[in-house]
Design a protein around this motif. Structure first.
Motif, PDB file in Angstrom:
ATOM      1  N   SER A 116      -8.306   4.134  -6.675  1.00 16.01           N
ATOM      2  CA  SER A 116      -9.395   5.082  -6.856  1.00 16.01           C
ATOM      3  C   SER A 116      -9.074   6.481  -6.342  1.00 16.01           C
ATOM      4  O   SER A 116      -9.677   7.465  -6.791  1.00 16.01           O
ATOM      5  CB  SER A 116     -10.672   4.556  -6.190  1.00 16.01           C
TER       6      SER A 116
ATOM      7  N   ASP B 135      -6.615  -1.338  -5.959  1.00 17.81           N
ATOM      8  CA  ASP B 135      -7.404  -0.127  -5.741  1.00 17.81           C
ATOM      9  C   ASP B 135      -6.514   1.084  -5.975  1.00 17.81           C
ATOM     10  O   ASP B 135      -5.488   1.221  -5.313  1.00 17.81           O
ATOM     11  CB  ASP B 135      -7.961  -0.107  -4.308  1.00 17.81           C
TER      12      ASP B 135
ATOM     13  N   GLN C  83      -0.011  11.076   3.881  1.00 17.01           N
ATOM     14  CA  GLN C  83      -0.415  11.598   5.177  1.00 17.01           C
ATOM     15  C   GLN C  83      -0.085  13.085   5.234  1.00 17.01           C
ATOM     16  O   GLN C  83       1.071  13.462   5.401  1.00 17.01           O
ATOM     17  CB  GLN C  83       0.262  10.845   6.326  1.00 17.01           C
TER      18      GLN C  83
ATOM     19  N   GLN D  27      -3.187   0.367  -3.842  1.00 14.83           N
ATOM     20  CA  GLN D  27      -2.949  -0.933  -3.234  1.00 14.83           C
ATOM     21  C   GLN D  27      -2.612  -1.945  -4.319  1.00 14.83           C
ATOM     22  O   GLN D  27      -3.326  -2.044  -5.321  1.00 14.83           O
ATOM     23  CB  GLN D  27      -4.192  -1.406  -2.468  1.00 14.83           C
TER      24      GLN D  27
ATOM     25  N   TYR E  85       0.355   5.316   1.007  1.00 17.71           N
ATOM     26  CA  TYR E  85      -0.536   6.276   1.640  1.00 17.71           C
ATOM     27  C   TYR E  85       0.078   7.672   1.555  1.00 17.71           C
ATOM     28  O   TYR E  85       1.299   7.834   1.568  1.00 17.71           O
ATOM     29  CB  TYR E  85      -0.731   5.952   3.121  1.00 17.71           C
TER      30      TYR E  85
ATOM     31  N   LEU F 297       3.721   7.219   3.021  1.00 18.56           N
ATOM     32  CA  LEU F 297       3.942   5.991   3.778  1.00 18.56           C
ATOM     33  C   LEU F 297       3.695   4.780   2.893  1.00 18.56           C
ATOM     34  O   LEU F 297       2.735   4.738   2.138  1.00 18.56           O
ATOM     35  CB  LEU F 297       2.980   5.921   4.974  1.00 18.56           C
TER      36      LEU F 297
ATOM     37  N   PRO G 198      -3.727   8.860   7.482  1.00 18.96           N
ATOM     38  CA  PRO G 198      -3.253   8.408   6.175  1.00 18.96           C
ATOM     39  C   PRO G 198      -4.413   8.199   5.204  1.00 18.96           C
ATOM     40  O   PRO G 198      -5.466   7.694   5.585  1.00 18.96           O
ATOM     41  CB  PRO G 198      -2.560   7.075   6.489  1.00 18.96           C
TER      42      PRO G 198
ATOM     43  N   GLY H 208      -3.359  -9.237   2.188  1.00 20.23           N
ATOM     44  CA  GLY H 208      -4.386  -8.237   1.938  1.00 20.23           C
ATOM     45  C   GLY H 208      -5.754  -8.573   2.482  1.00 20.23           C
ATOM     46  O   GLY H 208      -6.710  -7.842   2.226  1.00 20.23           O
ATOM     47  N   GLN H 209      -5.862  -9.637   3.274  1.00 22.08           N
ATOM     48  CA  GLN H 209      -7.162  -9.937   3.866  1.00 22.08           C
ATOM     49  C   GLN H 209      -7.563  -8.827   4.836  1.00 22.08           C
ATOM     50  O   GLN H 209      -6.713  -8.206   5.477  1.00 22.08           O
ATOM     51  CB  GLN H 209      -7.105 -11.264   4.619  1.00 22.08           C
ATOM     52  N   ASN H 210      -8.871  -8.597   4.953  1.00 17.41           N
ATOM     53  CA  ASN H 210      -9.358  -7.480   5.760  1.00 17.41           C
ATOM     54  C   ASN H 210      -8.973  -7.578   7.229  1.00 17.41           C
ATOM     55  O   ASN H 210      -8.901  -6.563   7.918  1.00 17.41           O
ATOM     56  CB  ASN H 210     -10.878  -7.366   5.645  1.00 17.41           C
ATOM     57  N   ASN H 211      -8.730  -8.795   7.737  1.00 15.88           N
ATOM     58  CA  ASN H 211      -8.450  -8.937   9.166  1.00 15.88           C
ATOM     59  C   ASN H 211      -6.968  -8.822   9.498  1.00 15.88           C
ATOM     60  O   ASN H 211      -6.576  -8.972  10.644  1.00 15.88           O
ATOM     61  CB  ASN H 211      -8.995 -10.267   9.679  1.00 15.88           C
ATOM     62  N   GLN H 212      -6.147  -8.546   8.499  1.00 17.07           N
ATOM     63  CA  GLN H 212      -4.707  -8.467   8.746  1.00 17.07           C
ATOM     64  C   GLN H 212      -4.266  -7.041   9.020  1.00 17.07           C
ATOM     65  O   GLN H 212      -4.663  -6.118   8.312  1.00 17.07           O
ATOM     66  CB  GLN H 212      -3.941  -8.988   7.538  1.00 17.07           C
ATOM     67  N   PRO H 213      -3.402  -6.856  10.017  1.00 17.60           N
ATOM     68  CA  PRO H 213      -2.831  -5.521  10.229  1.00 17.60           C
ATOM     69  C   PRO H 213      -1.819  -5.208   9.129  1.00 17.60           C
ATOM     70  O   PRO H 213      -1.301  -6.101   8.464  1.00 17.60           O
ATOM     71  CB  PRO H 213      -2.134  -5.655  11.576  1.00 17.60           C
ATOM     72  N   GLN H 214      -1.565  -3.937   8.957  1.00 14.46           N
ATOM     73  CA  GLN H 214      -0.553  -3.502   7.996  1.00 14.46           C
ATOM     74  C   GLN H 214       0.714  -3.107   8.746  1.00 14.46           C
ATOM     75  O   GLN H 214       0.659  -2.600   9.866  1.00 14.46           O
ATOM     76  CB  GLN H 214      -1.089  -2.319   7.188  1.00 14.46           C
TER      77      GLN H 214
ATOM     78  N   TYR I 180       0.838  -1.192   0.000  1.00 14.30           N
ATOM     79  CA  TYR I 180       0.000   0.000   0.000  1.00 14.30           C
ATOM     80  C   TYR I 180       0.881   1.252   0.000  1.00 14.30           C
ATOM     81  O   TYR I 180       1.917   1.287   0.655  1.00 14.30           O
ATOM     82  CB  TYR I 180      -0.854   0.067   1.265  1.00 14.30           C
TER      83      TYR I 180
END
Lengths: 115, 111
Positions: A58, A56, A37, A48, A35, A91, A43, A98-104, A33
């Protein structure tokens, strides 16, 4: 494990010049990713990647910003030409798949100042 | 549209006292919720997350967060603040592969 590496840490350029940032994610992380900031804000996702494909973009100002991850590992983000409002910290972050439940996991960023 | 609100720009707490940093969100669905911390000139560092299950989530450095579905809140807490907890804290919401960060709350722990 080694963290997310970014370079340079700081960059100062004049408006209308071009600039590029580099990111090397954590080994084995498929998702990367970028970002932006801006001071006093959270951010904002610019782009992505999943391996070398874009998931993404967008919110990426495509008239002046571009990014690539050709071999699915490290990535570059470019701004050409730069505007005053591009002054920000850029950043890079990565996650395993990339699963939604994973921290970055974030790098320390590149602070860009536009004169 | 998804949104995340951190209503306080800054929170001041005396060392040793309990601290709370507030976060509310507005999404249509069941999001994943995260807290990150940012020290000066550094990137964001993951503290904890809520996926499902117990509403009280424990994370790094003694932090915990309480998920409240009816109030759509995910407040960050710590029973006893340390001076070293002084930093910028971000709440983040992730749903359907989209992630949104709050604007951040600056936490000052006063010795």
């Amino acid at each position: 494990e080694a963290g997310v590496a970014q370079s340079p840490r700081y960059k100062i350029i004049e408006k209308r010049q071009s600039v590029a940032f580099w990111c090397n994610p954590i080994s084995g992380h498929a998702t990367l990713y970028w970002y932006q900031q801006i001071l006093g804000q959270g951010p904002k996702l610019l782009i992505q990647f999943q391996n070398n494909g874009v998931v993404d973009d967008s919110q990426l100002p495509k008239d002046r910003f571009s990014a690539e991850r050709l071999k699915g590992v490290d990535s570059t983000l470019k701004i050409q030409p730069a505007k005053l409002e591009d002054s920000a910290v850029y950043l890079c972050a990565s996650s395993l798949d990339g699963q939604n439940n994973q921290p970055q996991h974030f790098g320390d960023g590149t602070r860009l100042s536009i004169l | 549209a998804q949104s995340v609100a951190q209503p306080e720009d800054q929170v001041n707490v005396a060392e040793g006292n309990p601290l709370t940093v507030k976060c509310t969100y507005s999404v249509s669905g069941n999001p994943y919720l995260f807290w990150y911390v940012q020290y000066p000139n550094r990137g964001l560092q993951f503290l904890l997350k809520y996926i499902t299950g117990d509403n009280l989530v424990k994370g790094s450095y003694g932090f915990e967060a309480e998920f409240n579905k009816s109030q759509t809140s995910f407040h960050l807490k710590k029973p006893s603040a340390l001076v070293s907890d002084s930093a910028l804290y971000f709440c983040a919401v992730r749903l359907d592969d989209k992630i949104i960060f709050g604007k951040g709350t600056r936490l000052h722990i006063l010795p």
